[in-house]
Enzyme design. Structure first.
Site, PDB file in Angstrom:
ATOM      1  N   GLU A 107       0.763  -1.167   0.063  1.00 39.91           N
ATOM      2  CA  GLU A 107       0.146  -0.045   0.123  1.00 39.91           C
ATOM      3  C   GLU A 107       0.972   1.453  -0.064  1.00 39.91           C
ATOM      4  O   GLU A 107       1.939   1.270   0.521  1.00 39.91           O
ATOM      5  CB  GLU A 107      -0.854  -0.030   1.266  1.00 39.91           C
ATOM      6  CG  GLU A 107      -1.766  -1.122   1.503  1.00 39.91           C
ATOM      7  CD  GLU A 107      -2.614  -1.039   2.704  1.00 39.91           C
ATOM      8  OE1 GLU A 107      -3.407  -1.956   2.791  1.00 39.91           O
ATOM      9  OE2 GLU A 107      -2.199   0.003   3.500  1.00 39.91           O
ATOM     10  N   CYS A 120       3.325   8.120   2.029  1.00 34.09           N
ATOM     11  CA  CYS A 120       3.341   7.255   2.970  1.00 34.09           C
ATOM     12  C   CYS A 120       3.791   6.016   2.372  1.00 34.09           C
ATOM     13  O   CYS A 120       2.734   5.402   1.671  1.00 34.09           O
ATOM     14  CB  CYS A 120       1.946   7.223   3.775  1.00 34.09           C
ATOM     15  SG  CYS A 120       2.216   6.122   5.203  1.00 34.09           S
ATOM     16  N   CYS A 127       4.462  -7.401   7.637  1.00 32.13           N
ATOM     17  CA  CYS A 127       5.417  -7.176   9.041  1.00 32.13           C
ATOM     18  C   CYS A 127       5.411  -7.998   9.871  1.00 32.13           C
ATOM     19  O   CYS A 127       4.514  -8.751  10.412  1.00 32.13           O
ATOM     20  CB  CYS A 127       5.026  -5.709   9.557  1.00 32.13           C
ATOM     21  SG  CYS A 127       6.050  -4.941  10.724  1.00 32.13           S
ATOM     22  N   CYS A 131       2.442  -5.492  16.179  1.00 33.10           N
ATOM     23  CA  CYS A 131       2.151  -4.378  17.244  1.00 33.10           C
ATOM     24  C   CYS A 131       0.668  -4.615  17.345  1.00 33.10           C
ATOM     25  O   CYS A 131       0.087  -4.814  16.316  1.00 33.10           O
ATOM     26  CB  CYS A 131       2.445  -3.003  16.777  1.00 33.10           C
ATOM     27  SG  CYS A 131       4.317  -2.570  16.584  1.00 33.10           S
ATOM     28  N   CYS A 134      -2.060  -2.784  14.999  1.00 30.19           N
ATOM     29  CA  CYS A 134      -1.702  -2.631  13.764  1.00 30.19           C
ATOM     30  C   CYS A 134      -1.987  -3.590  12.672  1.00 30.19           C
ATOM     31  O   CYS A 134      -1.764  -5.138  12.689  1.00 30.19           O
ATOM     32  CB  CYS A 134      -0.181  -2.351  13.432  1.00 30.19           C
ATOM     33  SG  CYS A 134       0.346  -2.167  12.079  1.00 30.19           S
ATOM     34  N   GLY A 175       5.302  -2.246   6.882  1.00 35.22           N
ATOM     35  CA  GLY A 175       6.600  -2.680   7.275  1.00 35.22           C
ATOM     36  C   GLY A 175       7.634  -1.991   8.015  1.00 35.22           C
ATOM     37  O   GLY A 175       7.205  -1.007   8.510  1.00 35.22           O
ATOM     38  N   GLU A 176       8.629  -2.488   8.504  1.00 36.23           N
ATOM     39  CA  GLU A 176       9.597  -1.829   9.404  1.00 36.23           C
ATOM     40  C   GLU A 176      10.698  -1.541   8.646  1.00 36.23           C
ATOM     41  O   GLU A 176      11.630  -2.405   8.204  1.00 36.23           O
ATOM     42  CB  GLU A 176       9.859  -2.835  10.500  1.00 36.23           C
ATOM     43  CG  GLU A 176      11.170  -2.420  11.435  1.00 36.23           C
ATOM     44  CD  GLU A 176      11.096  -0.909  11.916  1.00 36.23           C
ATOM     45  OE1 GLU A 176      10.125  -0.673  12.557  1.00 36.23           O
ATOM     46  OE2 GLU A 176      12.183  -0.281  11.668  1.00 36.23           O
ATOM     47  N   SER A 207      10.411   6.076   9.880  1.00 35.52           N
ATOM     48  CA  SER A 207       9.800   5.700  11.273  1.00 35.52           C
ATOM     49  C   SER A 207      10.121   4.249  11.401  1.00 35.52           C
ATOM     50  O   SER A 207       9.970   3.327  10.645  1.00 35.52           O
ATOM     51  CB  SER A 207       8.190   5.768  10.901  1.00 35.52           C
ATOM     52  OG  SER A 207       7.587   5.436  11.996  1.00 35.52           O
ATOM     53  N   SER A 230       8.665   5.021  16.992  1.00 40.01           N
ATOM     54  CA  SER A 230       7.391   4.512  17.370  1.00 40.01           C
ATOM     55  C   SER A 230       7.351   4.209  19.114  1.00 40.01           C
ATOM     56  O   SER A 230       7.773   3.157  19.253  1.00 40.01           O
ATOM     57  CB  SER A 230       6.724   3.275  16.652  1.00 40.01           C
ATOM     58  OG  SER A 230       6.459   4.036  15.382  1.00 40.01           O
ATOM     59  N   ILE A 231       6.904   5.126  20.028  1.00 41.13           N
ATOM     60  CA  ILE A 231       7.044   4.828  21.242  1.00 41.13           C
ATOM     61  C   ILE A 231       6.008   3.906  21.755  1.00 41.13           C
ATOM     62  O   ILE A 231       5.946   3.119  22.271  1.00 41.13           O
ATOM     63  CB  ILE A 231       7.458   6.100  21.898  1.00 41.13           C
ATOM     64  CG1 ILE A 231       8.736   6.741  21.473  1.00 41.13           C
ATOM     65  CG2 ILE A 231       7.297   6.043  23.588  1.00 41.13           C
ATOM     66  CD1 ILE A 231       9.993   6.147  21.965  1.00 41.13           C
ATOM     67  N   HIS A 302      -6.330   4.535  14.549  1.00 44.95           N
ATOM     68  CA  HIS A 302      -7.430   4.410  13.620  1.00 44.95           C
ATOM     69  C   HIS A 302      -8.052   3.153  13.952  1.00 44.95           C
ATOM     70  O   HIS A 302      -7.237   2.125  14.000  1.00 44.95           O
ATOM     71  CB  HIS A 302      -6.711   4.296  12.268  1.00 44.95           C
ATOM     72  CG  HIS A 302      -7.480   4.006  11.019  1.00 44.95           C
ATOM     73  ND1 HIS A 302      -8.567   3.440  10.987  1.00 44.95           N
ATOM     74  CD2 HIS A 302      -7.896   5.201  10.187  1.00 44.95           C
ATOM     75  CE1 HIS A 302      -9.342   3.708   9.753  1.00 44.95           C
ATOM     76  NE2 HIS A 302      -8.876   4.525   9.197  1.00 44.95           N
ATOM     77  N   CYS A 345      -2.369   2.034   8.468  1.00 51.84           N
ATOM     78  CA  CYS A 345      -1.336   0.935   8.076  1.00 51.84           C
ATOM     79  C   CYS A 345      -1.873  -0.393   7.669  1.00 51.84           C
ATOM     80  O   CYS A 345      -2.517  -1.171   8.744  1.00 51.84           O
ATOM     81  CB  CYS A 345      -0.271   0.878   9.135  1.00 51.84           C
ATOM     82  SG  CYS A 345       1.316   0.086   8.835  1.00 51.84           S
TER      83      CYS A 345
HETATM   84  N1  SAH Z   1       7.197   0.164  11.368  1.00 48.50           N
HETATM   85  C1  SAH Z   1       7.367   1.173  11.411  1.00 48.50           C
HETATM   86  C2  SAH Z   1       6.679   2.114  10.403  1.00 48.50           C
HETATM   87  C3  SAH Z   1       5.291   1.460   9.916  1.00 48.50           C
HETATM   88  S1  SAH Z   1       3.925   1.878  10.806  1.00 48.50           S
HETATM   89  C4  SAH Z   1       6.871   1.767  12.707  1.00 48.50           C
HETATM   90  O1  SAH Z   1       6.470   1.200  13.552  1.00 48.50           O
HETATM   91  O2  SAH Z   1       7.229   2.967  13.180  1.00 48.50           O
HETATM   92  C5  SAH Z   1       3.864   3.563  10.826  1.00 48.50           C
HETATM   93  C6  SAH Z   1       3.220   4.190  12.048  1.00 48.50           C
HETATM   94  O3  SAH Z   1       1.763   3.890  12.191  1.00 48.50           O
HETATM   95  C7  SAH Z   1       3.524   3.682  13.300  1.00 48.50           C
HETATM   96  O4  SAH Z   1       3.666   4.792  14.448  1.00 48.50           O
HETATM   97  C8  SAH Z   1       2.487   2.550  13.840  1.00 48.50           C
HETATM   98  O5  SAH Z   1       2.566   2.305  15.074  1.00 48.50           O
HETATM   99  C9  SAH Z   1       1.205   3.408  13.497  1.00 48.50           C
HETATM  100  N2  SAH Z   1      -0.096   2.663  13.502  1.00 48.50           N
HETATM  101  C10 SAH Z   1      -0.075   1.228  12.797  1.00 48.50           C
HETATM  102  N3  SAH Z   1      -1.330   1.043  13.109  1.00 48.50           N
HETATM  103  C11 SAH Z   1      -2.006   2.034  13.379  1.00 48.50           C
HETATM  104  C12 SAH Z   1      -3.475   2.524  13.744  1.00 48.50           C
HETATM  105  N4  SAH Z   1      -4.374   1.279  13.711  1.00 48.50           N
HETATM  106  N5  SAH Z   1      -3.888   3.467  14.002  1.00 48.50           N
HETATM  107  C13 SAH Z   1      -2.875   4.669  14.311  1.00 48.50           C
HETATM  108  N6  SAH Z   1      -1.561   4.609  13.818  1.00 48.50           N
HETATM  109  C14 SAH Z   1      -1.076   3.238  13.756  1.00 48.50           C
END
Ligand code: SAH
Length: 370
Positions: A107, A120, A127, A131, A134, A175-176, A207, A230-231, A302, A345
């Site tokens: 995407e 984006c 991935c 998380c 996600c 992805g990361e 990111s 991403s904290i 989201h 994502c």
């Molecule tokens: N793997 C990397 C980059 C891809 S995700 C990372 O984790 O930073 C990009 C961002 O979207 C991350 O901060 C992730 O935590 C966030 N994200 C994933 N799912 C989401 C959701 N449902 N709502 C809001 N942010 C989300």
């Protein structure tokens, strides 16, 4: 025994020009032109059609002699990403689903804001990190993208009719990125180089969940690429429960990496109702942000992601932001974009697999722009 290709076998060993750094492609093409009795500048002409002023194929490089175009076709490829689906949100956000050669889907989301267009982009198909909130994590990991598949997402925008002129890039699709540094590293060069897409390094944000070797490698690059971390939780216990990768890269190590990174970093913090949005979390997060002088982006969840989470209310998010500000931290609350097209994502690919319409628009969330 070593095998050598005879010229007649060239068709089987066509080289992908989009998987080379622009300077390499230029050298290769200039040599190729001379080898075939053309002037070296013909090579440079082709390079301009790779990224700067992309042509869909060699046949469309109409400033080149027909015979030379045919010769290029025999020896090289400039593969497209196949557009499988396209959705336009009421707010102008547009989401693209691309099918790769092996049938994988990735995407890309285009987010307009004033004179800017932020793209984006994805760095992996799926991935591995899982998380909890996600959608990409929930589908699992298939493979790393190649360099041309990463930068190619931007190239495809320039090939649309009308072309979309991307001004900013965030690696916040699927992805990361720092677990695919081998391809992301040269892709950054293509995105930034004047012979490539020419996007300023300070307009390109990587990111990451906090992959240390990748952060070090990014920091060692001379360009001013931006780093977002991403904290999502301000203590290890909570972060562990949301982000399994915290075992490998706990908060202390992520903070340490942020401190050694010689540019200012951004914290990404997705607001999960009743989970990470209380006063104690703001206090803990403020301490971490101050420690490495980070800027904090609060991201409305989201709701179409994964797991059983509720977005924090807009009031709660603004209250949380005020607490951070009062503690001396710079904060932005991200705007909701693309809600009606499920622009978070991994969501479009998930939808395609489930064959059902996107989640309806609500008041929160989506893919964020750093
Ligand atoms: N793997 C990397 C980059 C891809 S995700 C990372 O984790 O930073 C990009 C961002 O979207 C991350 O901060 C992730 O935590 C966030 N994200 C994933 N799912 C989401 C959701 N449902 N709502 C809001 N942010 C989300």
């Amino acid at each position: 025994m070593t095998e050598k290709n005879t010229p007649g076998e060239a068709a089987n060993t066509k080289r992908n020009l989009l998987n080379m750094l622009p300077t390499e492609a230029e050298q290769t093409l200039r040599d190729f032109a001379v080898e075939h009795g053309e002037k070296p500048f013909r090579g440079s002409q082709v390079v301009r059609h790779l990224w700067q002023n992309p042509a869909p194929g060699f046949a469309e490089m109409t400033d080149l002699p027909v015979a030379f175009r045919a010769l290029l076709e025999e020896h090289f490829t400039i593969p497209r990403l196949a557009l499988a689906m396209r959705q336009l949100s009421g707010d102008g956000t547009e989401k693209f689903l691309f099918r790769l050669d092996d049938g994988e889907f990735i995407e890309t989301v285009a987010i307009p804001e004033g004179s800017r267009l932020t793209l984006c982009i994805s760095s992996q198909a799926g991935c591995a990190l899982q998380c909890a909130f996600c959608a990409t994590g929930a589908m699992g990991f298939t493979r790393n993208l190649q360099m041309f598949e990463i930068a190619g997402q931007v190239r495809e925008m320039k090939l649309l009719d009308p072309p979309r002129l991307v001004t900013n890039i965030v690696f916040m699709g699927m992805g990361e990125p720092l677990m695919n540094w081998r391809a992301v590293d040269p892709a950054l060069t293509v995105l930034n180089s004047p012979l490539g897409l020419g996007i300023g390094a300070r307009h390109i944000t990587v990111s990451t969940v906090g992959v240390l070797p990748g952060i070090v490698a990014l920091g060692e690059r001379p360009e001013q690429f931006r780093l977002a971390l991403s904290i999502h939780a301000p203590n290890d216990e909570l972060r562990q429960s949301l982000m399994p990768i915290n075992t490998k890269y706990p908060l202390a190590s992520v903070i340490e990496a942020a401190k050694v990174f010689d540019r200012r970093v951004t914290f990404e913090y997705v607001m999960l109702g009743g989970i990470n949005d209380a006063g104690e979390h703001a206090t803990q997060l403020a301490a971490l942000a101050r420690e490495c002088r980070a800027f904090v982006n609060l991201i409305p969840l989201h709701p179409g992601g994964a797991g059983d989470f509720t977005p924090s209310s807009p009031e709660q998010i603004h209250w949380f932001a005020r607490r951070l500000r009062a503690a001396g931290v710079e904060v932005a609350v991200r705007k909701s974009r693309g809600m009606d097209i499920a622009a978070a994502c991994g969501q479009l690919r998930v939808e395609r697999q489930r064959r059902r319409p996107p989640v309806s628009a609500e008041d929160n969330g989506n893919v964020q722009v750093a």
